[in-house]
Design a protein around this motif. Structure first.
Motif, PDB file in Angstrom:
ATOM      1  N   GLY A  12      58.251  -7.068  61.836  1.00  0.00           N
ATOM      2  CA  GLY A  12      56.981  -7.668  62.217  1.00  0.00           C
ATOM      3  C   GLY A  12      55.891  -7.373  61.205  1.00  0.00           C
ATOM      4  O   GLY A  12      56.147  -6.872  60.103  1.00  0.00           O
ATOM      5  N   GLN A 113      50.647   0.322  66.831  1.00  0.00           N
ATOM      6  CA  GLN A 113      51.685  -0.687  67.042  1.00  0.00           C
ATOM      7  C   GLN A 113      51.089  -1.926  67.726  1.00  0.00           C
ATOM      8  O   GLN A 113      51.383  -3.064  67.346  1.00  0.00           O
ATOM      9  CB  GLN A 113      52.816  -0.112  67.899  1.00  0.00           C
ATOM     10  N   MET A 117      50.580  -5.866  66.184  1.00  0.00           N
ATOM     11  CA  MET A 117      51.066  -7.005  66.953  1.00  0.00           C
ATOM     12  C   MET A 117      49.936  -7.996  67.235  1.00  0.00           C
ATOM     13  O   MET A 117      50.099  -9.212  67.112  1.00  0.00           O
ATOM     14  CB  MET A 117      51.668  -6.491  68.268  1.00  0.00           C
ATOM     15  N   ASP A 120      49.099 -10.132  64.120  1.00  0.00           N
ATOM     16  CA  ASP A 120      50.173 -10.902  63.488  1.00  0.00           C
ATOM     17  C   ASP A 120      49.736 -12.363  63.356  1.00  0.00           C
ATOM     18  O   ASP A 120      49.548 -13.066  64.354  1.00  0.00           O
ATOM     19  CB  ASP A 120      51.460 -10.804  64.314  1.00  0.00           C
ATOM     20  N   THR A 182      60.882 -10.475  67.293  1.00  0.00           N
ATOM     21  CA  THR A 182      60.305  -9.517  66.352  1.00  0.00           C
ATOM     22  C   THR A 182      59.832  -8.231  67.008  1.00  0.00           C
ATOM     23  O   THR A 182      59.952  -7.143  66.425  1.00  0.00           O
ATOM     24  CB  THR A 182      59.123 -10.174  65.601  1.00  0.00           C
ATOM     25  N   TYR A 183      59.277  -8.321  68.209  1.00  0.00           N
ATOM     26  CA  TYR A 183      58.624  -7.159  68.823  1.00  0.00           C
ATOM     27  C   TYR A 183      59.332  -6.730  70.110  1.00  0.00           C
ATOM     28  O   TYR A 183      59.293  -7.453  71.115  1.00  0.00           O
ATOM     29  CB  TYR A 183      57.154  -7.480  69.120  1.00  0.00           C
TER      30      TYR A 183
END
Length: 239
Positions: A12, A113, A117, A120, A182-183
């Motif tokens: 990511g 984190q 996210m 992104d 991705t996450y």
């Protein structure tokens, strides 16, 4: 996600933790020559001012209808609630009056984190502010009996659900699939996955969608294999 899915997950965003910076990069380095919103096809200028399409209307969020905003296709709340700081708060989430807080502000303050996210760029698209506001964190579905509140823009919202215009569905589907793959903190429901798989197949990539992904990959330094594979199959990747 299962252990198997984790092993197959994509890398990511790992270069930018700032949502504000992500928006500026999109404005100046991705959309600088393609200033068009995802849902309504509205144009916007370098000062973020919206030129709505003919027949567009809204009775709510009038001020926000005049400017472009950057919409999380997979809403921040939908993945943010996977973080304990969003749900429960954190010892570090205390304001200057000594009052504890939680939610997005706490997750943003404490958890890197979550910040990666949230920032992104593959999950961020320009939208008319009023449409962004009314879509809220609602999941996408089909609403065949609902009439759009936005006039000529066929973005339908009803009972905490939303149906996007046909022109946006492919991009939406591939964004959901990217975030899901991705996450590990985010996973689509079975129903949502079925819909997104169907939209991905029914609504193919455009040259602009492929160019957008190329530009973001260069800036963000991670791949989007979902969209790239479709672009390669369509012959758009090397053009």
């Amino acid at each position: 996600m299962s252990v198997t899915n984790l092993a197959l997950a994509y890398d990511g965003n790992g270069t930018n933790q700032s949502f504000s910076k992500a928006k500026k990069m999109l404005e100046h380095q991705v959309y600088q020559d393609h200033r068009e919103t995802i849902y309504c096809g509205a144009h916007f200028n370098a000062k973020k001012k919206i030129s709505p399409p003919q027949g567009f209307r809204t009775s709510k969020h009038i001020k926000r209808a005049k400017k472009v905003e950057w919409e999380h296709i997979v809403p921040a709340e939908n993945f943010g609630r996977a973080y304990s700081e969003w749900r429960d708060g954190n010892a570090l989430c205390v304001n200057n009056k000594g009052k504890s807080f939680k939610g997005r502000k706490c997750a943003e303050k404490v958890n890197s984190q979550y910040r990666y996210m949230q920032a992104d760029m593959f999950n961020l698209f320009p939208a008319i502010g009023a449409v962004n506001a009314m879509r809220s964190n609602y999941n996408f579905t089909l609403l065949p009996s609902v009439v759009s509140e936005f006039g000529s823009c066929q973005m339908k919202i009803d009972n905490k659900k939303s149906e996007p215009p046909v022109s946006a569905r492919g991009r939406i589907a591939r964004t959901y699939m990217y975030m899901d793959k991705t996450y590990p903190k985010y996973a689509m429901s079975k129903q949502q996955r079925q819909l997104m798989n169907a939209w991905d197949k029914t609504y193919p990539v455009s040259r602009w969608e492929c160019e957008r992904v190329k530009r973001i990959q260069t800036l963000q330094k991670n791949q989007n294999p979902i969209t790239q594979s479709r672009c390669e199959a369509a012959g758009f990747w090397n053009k």
